[in-house]
Scaffold this motif. Structure first.
Motif, PDB file in Angstrom:
ATOM      1  N   THR A  73       0.633  -1.105   0.003  1.00  0.00           N
ATOM      2  CA  THR A  73       0.081   0.009   0.157  1.00  0.00           C
ATOM      3  C   THR A  73       0.759   1.315  -0.061  1.00  0.00           C
ATOM      4  N   SER A  74       1.991   1.122   0.612  1.00  0.00           N
ATOM      5  CA  SER A  74       2.963   2.417   0.652  1.00  0.00           C
ATOM      6  C   SER A  74       3.576   2.659  -0.551  1.00  0.00           C
ATOM      7  N   LYS A 114      -2.847  10.479   0.838  1.00  0.00           N
ATOM      8  CA  LYS A 114      -2.389   9.809   2.121  1.00  0.00           C
ATOM      9  C   LYS A 114      -3.575   9.940   2.853  1.00  0.00           C
ATOM     10  N   ALA A 142       0.491   4.301  -2.897  1.00  0.00           N
ATOM     11  CA  ALA A 142       0.186   5.334  -2.663  1.00  0.00           C
ATOM     12  C   ALA A 142       1.552   6.329  -3.116  1.00  0.00           C
ATOM     13  N   CYS A 143       2.672   6.012  -3.145  1.00  0.00           N
ATOM     14  CA  CYS A 143       3.784   6.773  -3.709  1.00  0.00           C
ATOM     15  C   CYS A 143       3.885   6.725  -5.357  1.00  0.00           C
ATOM     16  N   SER A 200       3.195  11.353   0.052  1.00  0.00           N
ATOM     17  CA  SER A 200       1.614  10.217  -0.193  1.00  0.00           C
ATOM     18  C   SER A 200       1.716   9.055   0.399  1.00  0.00           C
ATOM     19  N   GLY A 201       2.939   8.432   0.659  1.00  0.00           N
ATOM     20  CA  GLY A 201       2.971   7.113   1.178  1.00  0.00           C
ATOM     21  C   GLY A 201       3.882   6.910   2.348  1.00  0.00           C
ATOM     22  N   ALA A 231      -1.867   3.083   8.068  1.00  0.00           N
ATOM     23  CA  ALA A 231      -2.058   3.546   6.874  1.00  0.00           C
ATOM     24  C   ALA A 231      -2.625   5.008   7.059  1.00  0.00           C
ATOM     25  N   HIS A 265      -4.839   5.618   0.686  1.00  0.00           N
ATOM     26  CA  HIS A 265      -3.770   5.012   1.472  1.00  0.00           C
ATOM     27  C   HIS A 265      -4.647   4.022   2.552  1.00  0.00           C
TER      28      HIS A 265
END
Length: 308
Positions: free
Chosen positions: A71-72, A234, A75-76, A100-101, A263, A238
């Motif tokens: 997920t990180s 974010k 998100a990035c 964002s992550g 998250a 996320h």
């Protein structure tokens, strides 16, 4: 619920102290720059080493780590098309992607994990992934892009050896080696490292507070669509990704709550510190840390109310 409040109060007080110090001018006009560089080059490497050296790396390799990693990274990555579409500088886009992550798993995540989830170790997978993967990756990318921005075209060898010149990456590698081997430096060696490590978080928060003295309204000018994108990714995307990933992996109850809460944490102030270090995306990182923290309050309360 008290853990959420406690975490935000701790951060808010230190940032407020930085703001007052900045207004008073007692540290001079270069305070933000000096504090950020001290945190990046000295305190953060010490903190990364101590944290990873004491971490049970094997114990955190779990479904929670898989959710965090997937997920990180997503998100990035989702931020990058926006930066490209708006033709923003590559280094600023890297900072926006990180914002964002990259979550505030340390000075905010630890108290929230302790009081809301009942165990500070719940945030360990997030800390490990961010410290061991995201931090050295993004700082290395920013280092290479900074060379290009300064008119020095980095060759392949220089790009590949960038981590060897990066104190964050070096400290991360050393900490993982110590954790994996089980050997800890003797107390006379470790004690000063721990003392220096204690400067990292308050140093970054104070620098952040001082920077707010001259900050414009968040999202002013060209950063408005960028900040909006970071906020959506974010604070909304996320945690939703974490919820979906957790359900796919069969997590439920407390385990599912833990990955979604982690998250839903806001952008870490570390991102601002790295942005200042490389002088790229400073306004975006500052605004992202500030606004995602405010928005994360109702989001975290909503997550706890829904899943607890």
């Amino acid at each position: 619920m008290n853990g959420v409040i406690d975490g935000f109060v701790v951060i808010g007080v230190v940032v407020a102290v930085g703001f007052v110090v900045g207004r008073a001018g007692v540290l001079g006009p270069t305070a933000t720059h000096v504090l950020s560089r001290a945190a990046f080059f000295v305190a953060s490497p010490a903190l990364l080493f101590v944290t990873l050296a004491r971490a049970d790396v094997g114990a955190v390799f779990s479904s929670a780590l898989v959710v965090t990693a997937v997920t990180s990274v997503l998100a990035c990555l989702l931020y990058i098309p926006v930066g490209l579409l708006l033709r923003r500088p590559a280094a600023e886009t890297a900072v926006g992607a990180m914002a964002s992550g990259y979550v505030n798993a340390g000075n905010l995540g630890l108290p929230i994990a302790t009081y809301v989830l009942g165990d500070a170790a719940e945030v360990a997978p997030v800390l490990l992934f961010q410290l061991a993967v995201l931090t050295p990756l993004f700082t290395t990318v920013l280092d290479v892009l900074a060379e290009r921005a300064n008119g020095r075209r980095p060759n392949l060898a220089r790009a590949l050896t960038a981590p060897l010149r990066n104190p964050i990456a070096l400290a991360t590698g050393a900490g993982i080696v110590v954790s994996a081997t089980g050997w800890m430096p003797p107390a006379p060696v470790l004690a000063p490292i721990e003392l220096i490590a204690d400067l990292a978080v308050p140093g970054m928060l104070l620098a952040f507070g001082i920077s707010l003295c001259e900050a414009q309204r968040p999202g002013a000018g060209a950063t408005a669509p960028l900040l909006t994108t970071v906020l959506l990714l974010k604070n909304i995307v996320h945690p939703v990704l974490a919820l979906l990933a957790g359900l796919v992996l069969g997590l439920e109850g407390h385990a599912l709550l833990a990955v979604v809460v982690c998250a839903a944490l806001p952008t870490a102030q570390n991102v601002f510190g790295y942005a200042v270090r490389f002088d790229q995306g400073v306004a975006l990182s500052r605004d992202a840390a500030w606004t995602t923290t405010l928005v994360s309050v109702p989001v975290l309360f909503g997550v706890v109310a829904l899943l607890a």
